[in-house]
Design a protein around this motif. Structure first.
Motif, PDB file in Angstrom:
ATOM      1  N   THR A  96       0.910  -1.208  -0.028  1.00 47.17           N
ATOM      2  CA  THR A  96      -0.098  -0.032   0.255  1.00 47.17           C
ATOM      3  C   THR A  96       0.883   1.240  -0.132  1.00 47.17           C
ATOM      4  O   THR A  96       1.992   1.274   0.318  1.00 47.17           O
ATOM      5  CB  THR A  96      -0.947   0.115   1.204  1.00 47.17           C
ATOM      6  OG1 THR A  96      -0.146   0.200   2.473  1.00 47.17           O
ATOM      7  CG2 THR A  96      -1.911  -1.207   1.310  1.00 47.17           C
ATOM      8  N   PHE A  97       0.168   2.356  -0.417  1.00 49.86           N
ATOM      9  CA  PHE A  97       1.102   3.612  -0.132  1.00 49.86           C
ATOM     10  C   PHE A  97       1.446   3.826   0.996  1.00 49.86           C
ATOM     11  O   PHE A  97       2.664   4.409   1.410  1.00 49.86           O
ATOM     12  CB  PHE A  97       0.198   4.791  -0.791  1.00 49.86           C
ATOM     13  CG  PHE A  97       0.932   6.168  -0.762  1.00 49.86           C
ATOM     14  CD1 PHE A  97       1.814   6.141  -1.942  1.00 49.86           C
ATOM     15  CD2 PHE A  97       1.053   6.964   0.156  1.00 49.86           C
ATOM     16  CE1 PHE A  97       2.598   7.583  -2.050  1.00 49.86           C
ATOM     17  CE2 PHE A  97       1.830   8.218  -0.148  1.00 49.86           C
ATOM     18  CZ  PHE A  97       2.454   8.350  -1.053  1.00 49.86           C
ATOM     19  N   GLN A  98       0.636   3.464   2.122  1.00 47.30           N
ATOM     20  CA  GLN A  98       1.180   3.802   3.611  1.00 47.30           C
ATOM     21  C   GLN A  98       2.230   2.945   3.826  1.00 47.30           C
ATOM     22  O   GLN A  98       3.438   3.367   4.786  1.00 47.30           O
ATOM     23  CB  GLN A  98       0.160   3.175   4.659  1.00 47.30           C
ATOM     24  CG  GLN A  98       0.313   3.402   5.902  1.00 47.30           C
ATOM     25  CD  GLN A  98      -0.783   2.995   6.736  1.00 47.30           C
ATOM     26  OE1 GLN A  98      -1.590   2.268   6.316  1.00 47.30           O
ATOM     27  NE2 GLN A  98      -0.699   3.566   7.714  1.00 47.30           N
ATOM     28  N   GLN A  99       2.443   1.564   3.122  1.00 48.90           N
ATOM     29  CA  GLN A  99       3.717   0.866   3.463  1.00 48.90           C
ATOM     30  C   GLN A  99       5.182   1.317   2.452  1.00 48.90           C
ATOM     31  O   GLN A  99       6.257   1.360   3.225  1.00 48.90           O
ATOM     32  CB  GLN A  99       3.504  -0.623   3.110  1.00 48.90           C
ATOM     33  CG  GLN A  99       2.556  -1.326   3.909  1.00 48.90           C
ATOM     34  CD  GLN A  99       2.197  -2.614   3.371  1.00 48.90           C
ATOM     35  OE1 GLN A  99       1.712  -2.798   2.200  1.00 48.90           O
ATOM     36  NE2 GLN A  99       2.202  -3.435   4.367  1.00 48.90           N
ATOM     37  N   ALA A 100       4.846   1.886   1.442  1.00 45.61           N
ATOM     38  CA  ALA A 100       6.050   1.950   0.373  1.00 45.61           C
ATOM     39  C   ALA A 100       6.117   3.710  -0.117  1.00 45.61           C
ATOM     40  O   ALA A 100       7.118   4.071  -0.625  1.00 45.61           O
ATOM     41  CB  ALA A 100       6.004   1.190  -0.796  1.00 45.61           C
ATOM     42  N   GLY A 101       5.086   4.429   0.288  1.00 44.25           N
ATOM     43  CA  GLY A 101       4.868   5.978  -0.233  1.00 44.25           C
ATOM     44  C   GLY A 101       6.140   6.479   0.255  1.00 44.25           C
ATOM     45  O   GLY A 101       6.746   7.114  -0.802  1.00 44.25           O
ATOM     46  N   PHE A 102       6.480   6.480   1.568  1.00 44.54           N
ATOM     47  CA  PHE A 102       7.456   7.429   2.109  1.00 44.54           C
ATOM     48  C   PHE A 102       8.840   7.114   1.334  1.00 44.54           C
ATOM     49  O   PHE A 102       9.566   7.716   1.063  1.00 44.54           O
ATOM     50  CB  PHE A 102       7.477   7.562   3.291  1.00 44.54           C
ATOM     51  CG  PHE A 102       8.659   8.192   4.065  1.00 44.54           C
ATOM     52  CD1 PHE A 102       8.474   9.375   4.128  1.00 44.54           C
ATOM     53  CD2 PHE A 102       9.925   7.453   4.605  1.00 44.54           C
ATOM     54  CE1 PHE A 102       9.588  10.100   4.600  1.00 44.54           C
ATOM     55  CE2 PHE A 102      10.684   8.209   5.056  1.00 44.54           C
ATOM     56  CZ  PHE A 102      10.580   9.581   5.314  1.00 44.54           C
ATOM     57  N   GLY A 103       9.017   5.754   1.298  1.00 39.46           N
ATOM     58  CA  GLY A 103      10.338   5.235   0.756  1.00 39.46           C
ATOM     59  C   GLY A 103      10.476   5.509  -0.764  1.00 39.46           C
ATOM     60  O   GLY A 103      11.536   5.915  -1.099  1.00 39.46           O
ATOM     61  N   VAL A 104       9.351   5.588  -1.481  1.00 43.03           N
ATOM     62  CA  VAL A 104       9.435   5.881  -3.014  1.00 43.03           C
ATOM     63  C   VAL A 104       9.634   7.285  -3.133  1.00 43.03           C
ATOM     64  O   VAL A 104      10.427   7.804  -4.085  1.00 43.03           O
ATOM     65  CB  VAL A 104       7.986   5.455  -3.748  1.00 43.03           C
ATOM     66  CG1 VAL A 104       7.779   6.175  -5.198  1.00 43.03           C
ATOM     67  CG2 VAL A 104       7.943   4.136  -3.794  1.00 43.03           C
ATOM     68  N   ILE A 105       9.131   8.280  -2.426  1.00 48.12           N
ATOM     69  CA  ILE A 105       9.021   9.682  -2.584  1.00 48.12           C
ATOM     70  C   ILE A 105      10.551   9.818  -2.204  1.00 48.12           C
ATOM     71  O   ILE A 105      11.375  10.634  -2.706  1.00 48.12           O
ATOM     72  CB  ILE A 105       8.151  10.335  -1.588  1.00 48.12           C
ATOM     73  CG1 ILE A 105       6.835  10.173  -2.332  1.00 48.12           C
ATOM     74  CG2 ILE A 105       8.481  11.817  -1.500  1.00 48.12           C
ATOM     75  CD1 ILE A 105       5.700  10.686  -1.419  1.00 48.12           C
ATOM     76  N   LEU A 106      11.098   9.549  -1.053  1.00 48.95           N
ATOM     77  CA  LEU A 106      12.517   9.728  -0.320  1.00 48.95           C
ATOM     78  C   LEU A 106      13.512   9.139  -1.405  1.00 48.95           C
ATOM     79  O   LEU A 106      14.515  10.017  -1.720  1.00 48.95           O
ATOM     80  CB  LEU A 106      12.621   9.152   0.854  1.00 48.95           C
ATOM     81  CG  LEU A 106      13.928   9.258   1.647  1.00 48.95           C
ATOM     82  CD1 LEU A 106      14.010  10.991   1.960  1.00 48.95           C
ATOM     83  CD2 LEU A 106      14.218   8.578   2.984  1.00 48.95           C
ATOM     84  N   ALA A 107      13.363   8.124  -1.973  1.00 50.14           N
ATOM     85  CA  ALA A 107      14.290   7.456  -3.046  1.00 50.14           C
ATOM     86  C   ALA A 107      14.319   8.593  -4.478  1.00 50.14           C
ATOM     87  O   ALA A 107      15.462   8.735  -4.673  1.00 50.14           O
ATOM     88  CB  ALA A 107      13.824   6.140  -3.374  1.00 50.14           C
ATOM     89  N   ALA A 108      13.230   8.972  -4.782  1.00 51.61           N
ATOM     90  CA  ALA A 108      13.156   9.966  -5.760  1.00 51.61           C
ATOM     91  C   ALA A 108      13.915  11.315  -5.502  1.00 51.61           C
ATOM     92  O   ALA A 108      14.812  11.742  -6.212  1.00 51.61           O
ATOM     93  CB  ALA A 108      11.922  10.229  -6.240  1.00 51.61           C
ATOM     94  N   MET A 109      13.761  11.630  -4.550  1.00 47.30           N
ATOM     95  CA  MET A 109      14.438  13.066  -3.877  1.00 47.30           C
ATOM     96  C   MET A 109      15.890  12.819  -3.852  1.00 47.30           C
ATOM     97  O   MET A 109      16.685  13.557  -4.143  1.00 47.30           O
ATOM     98  CB  MET A 109      13.642  13.660  -2.612  1.00 47.30           C
ATOM     99  CG  MET A 109      12.313  13.861  -2.960  1.00 47.30           C
ATOM    100  SD  MET A 109      11.471  14.556  -1.239  1.00 47.30           S
ATOM    101  CE  MET A 109      12.542  15.271  -0.186  1.00 47.30           C
ATOM    102  N   ILE A 110      16.345  11.689  -3.217  1.00 44.36           N
ATOM    103  CA  ILE A 110      17.778  11.170  -2.917  1.00 44.36           C
ATOM    104  C   ILE A 110      18.251  11.291  -4.481  1.00 44.36           C
ATOM    105  O   ILE A 110      19.374  11.885  -4.521  1.00 44.36           O
ATOM    106  CB  ILE A 110      18.123  10.086  -2.305  1.00 44.36           C
ATOM    107  CG1 ILE A 110      17.516  10.596  -0.607  1.00 44.36           C
ATOM    108  CG2 ILE A 110      19.318   9.574  -2.268  1.00 44.36           C
ATOM    109  CD1 ILE A 110      18.405  11.026   0.008  1.00 44.36           C
ATOM    110  N   SER A 111      17.704  10.764  -5.304  1.00 47.53           N
ATOM    111  CA  SER A 111      18.245  10.733  -6.771  1.00 47.53           C
ATOM    112  C   SER A 111      18.431  11.950  -7.083  1.00 47.53           C
ATOM    113  O   SER A 111      19.614  12.339  -7.833  1.00 47.53           O
ATOM    114  CB  SER A 111      17.227   9.656  -7.618  1.00 47.53           C
ATOM    115  OG  SER A 111      17.491   8.481  -7.164  1.00 47.53           O
ATOM    116  N   ILE A 112      17.390  12.646  -7.216  1.00 48.51           N
ATOM    117  CA  ILE A 112      17.320  14.197  -7.825  1.00 48.51           C
ATOM    118  C   ILE A 112      18.314  14.828  -7.127  1.00 48.51           C
ATOM    119  O   ILE A 112      19.216  15.624  -7.954  1.00 48.51           O
ATOM    120  CB  ILE A 112      15.983  14.570  -7.621  1.00 48.51           C
ATOM    121  CG1 ILE A 112      15.181  13.856  -8.426  1.00 48.51           C
ATOM    122  CG2 ILE A 112      16.052  16.375  -7.982  1.00 48.51           C
ATOM    123  CD1 ILE A 112      13.566  14.219  -8.211  1.00 48.51           C
TER     124      ILE A 112
END
Length: 138
Positions: A96-112
């Motif tokens: 769910t977004f509750q399980q993975a959403g934070f990690g997805v957003i954080l990973a994208a921000m780190i890459s950028i």
């Protein structure tokens, strides 16, 4: 800024690594994963070992980012892969977004952030660009 990002990333990786190694059950609960077989704790602990050793690499890179650009490339690749994997698992309804959403957003921000702050080698300047040519004699 790049050195601070590397140190912050290293600190987060060390913390996550320690949690994954020493408190895998609590990590499972924090991410809302329940009723997992006890052997999953072993895989989570191995993942913690990877995070801890990556944190060491980022700390080394923070001392001289130009010399250790490969660690920044690893950070970019890691972030992109984590983001894509999270999006795939979200799209397939496995998490769910509750399980993975934070990690997805954080990973994208780190890459950028790593892409924006990526160290460029110094540009060589020709002598003609620094000073005007000597006066010519008649």
């Amino acid at each position: 800024l790049l050195r601070m990002l590397l140190r912050l990333d290293a600190a987060v990786l060390f913390l996550l690594g320690a949690l994954l190694i020493f408190a895998p059950n609590q990590v499972e609960k924090a991410f809302h994963f329940t009723n997992l077989p006890p052997a999953v704790g072993y895989l989570i602990g191995l993942w913690g070992c990877v995070f801890g050793t990556m944190g060491i690499g980022y700390l080394v890179a923070a001392n001289n980012p130009i010399r250790h650009r490969v660690w920044i490339q690893v950070g970019i690749a890691r972030g992109v892969m984590e983001c894509v994997l999270g999006l795939v698992y979200l799209a397939r309804g496995i998490v769910t977004f509750q399980q993975a959403g934070f990690g997805v957003i954080l990973a994208a921000m780190i890459s950028i952030a790593y892409l924006v702050l990526y160290p460029r080698p110094p540009r060589l300047v020709k002598a003609s660009e620094i000073s005007p040519p000597p006066p010519s004699s008649p």
